[in-house]
Design an enzyme around this catalytic site. Structure first.
Site, PDB file in Angstrom:
ATOM      1  N   ASP A   1      56.164  71.248  71.796  1.00  0.00           N
ATOM      2  CA  ASP A   1      55.638  71.434  73.060  1.00  0.00           C
ATOM      3  C   ASP A   1      54.479  71.152  73.237  1.00  0.00           C
ATOM      4  OD1 ASP A   1      57.930  72.798  73.217  1.00  0.00           O
ATOM      5  OD2 ASP A   1      57.301  74.690  73.682  1.00  0.00           O
TER       6      ASP A   1
ATOM      7  N   LYS B   1      64.339  72.889  76.095  1.00  0.00           N
ATOM      8  CA  LYS B   1      64.597  74.174  76.009  1.00  0.00           C
ATOM      9  C   LYS B   1      64.175  75.084  77.044  1.00  0.00           C
ATOM     10  CE  LYS B   1      60.777  74.998  73.027  1.00  0.00           C
ATOM     11  NZ  LYS B   1      59.851  75.857  73.799  1.00  0.00           N
TER      12      LYS B   1
ATOM     13  N   CYS C   1      56.146  79.356  70.330  1.00  0.00           N
ATOM     14  CA  CYS C   1      57.159  78.480  70.105  1.00  0.00           C
ATOM     15  C   CYS C   1      57.159  78.027  68.444  1.00  0.00           C
ATOM     16  CB  CYS C   1      57.042  77.413  71.005  1.00  0.00           C
ATOM     17  SG  CYS C   1      57.491  77.959  72.499  1.00  0.00           S
TER      18      CYS C   1
HETATM   19  C1  VGL Z   1      55.363  78.710  74.846  1.00  0.00           C
HETATM   20  C2  VGL Z   1      55.240  80.745  76.080  1.00  0.00           C
HETATM   21  C3  VGL Z   1      56.091  80.329  77.010  1.00  0.00           C
HETATM   22  C4  VGL Z   1      55.167  77.907  73.477  1.00  0.00           C
HETATM   23  C5  VGL Z   1      56.380  78.516  75.878  1.00  0.00           C
HETATM   24  O1  VGL Z   1      55.230  76.823  73.843  1.00  0.00           O
HETATM   25  O2  VGL Z   1      54.766  78.791  72.715  1.00  0.00           O
HETATM   26  N1  VGL Z   1      54.888  80.112  74.730  1.00  0.00           N
HETATM   27  N2  VGL Z   1      56.497  79.215  76.857  1.00  0.00           N
END
Ligand code: VGL
Ligand code: ZN
Length: 213
Positions: free
Chosen positions: A17, A115, A160
């Site tokens: 991410d 995702k 994540c």
């Molecule tokens: C994430 C919260 C919501 C992350 C993704 O990448 O850690 N955290 N969506």
């Protein structure tokens, strides 16, 4: 002497991410999230296999506080699969916030795993959605390609990265977290909880300097 690791043919770097919304100025900015990009670029050059994940939510996603009247970011609600933290809107499909950081070297990635695209289920982990039952297909991909050891880096350490590492371990892969290639959100003790879980499962946290050239 601390242990060093030499990336081998069956190792993969899972880059979690690295998107604009998780960096300063983004919708769900992780403090100093941008600092991991050069660290990850240098690491990626050492691995034969690199996989990127991309948080990829439809507008109005259930994990957004804005989807629930009277709720604000970081409140927790009960959903079908249990408690869900509510987040500011982030990583909406096709928006600039969902794009990878411009300075991330994405060209070497063999695959991009998206995702969180089911409106009613969040997905912190790259392996399973937050119901802990719906697979993303990543375990099958890694297995079919003979990749057995997963090094993790990215955002956020306590969400994540944490859940991806746990699930990698649960699926029988060796999971190793490269800690200075991660940054944390840290809500409600989430960093301490992450460290406890890693310790109890035997998931190691190592510095980027432990990865040999
Ligand atoms: C994430 C919260 C919501 C992350 C993704 O990448 O850690 N955290 N969506
Ligand atoms: Zn998300």
């Amino acid at each position: 002497m601390s242990e060093t690791f030499t990336a081998r043919e069956h190792d993969v770097l899972l880059v979690v991410d690295i998107q604009n919304d998780f960096c300063p100025g983004g919708g769900l900015a992780v403090p100093r999230g941008d600092e991991v990009v050069p660290v990850i670029n240098a690491l990626a050059a050492k691995f034969a296999h690199v996989v990127l994940t991309q948080d990829w939510h439809p507008r109005g996603h259930q994990s957004f506080a804005s989807s629930h009247a009277g709720k604000k970011p970081y409140d927790t609600i009960e959903v079908a699969y249990g408690p869900q933290i509510l987040w500011p809107d982030h990583c909406v499909q096709g928006t600039p916030g969902a794009a990878f950081r411009d300075d991330l070297h994405v060209a070497r990635a063999e695959m991009v795993l998206r995702k969180g695209y089911h409106r009613e289920i969040d997905s912190y982990s790259a392996f399973y959605e937050n119901d802990r039952k719906t697979p993303t297909g990543l375990a099958g991909y890694l297995r079919e390609r003979g990749l057995t050891r997963v090094f993790l880096a990215g955002l956020a350490f306590d969400f994540c990265v944490r859940y991806s590492a746990e699930d990698a371990h649960r699926e029988g892969f060796e999971a190793i977290v490269i800690e200075d290639a991660c940054r944390s959100i840290d809500v409600g003790g989430s960093v301490a909880a992450t460290r406890d879980v890693f310790r109890s499962l035997g998931i190691r946290c190592v510095p980027a300097s432990a990865i040999a050239a």
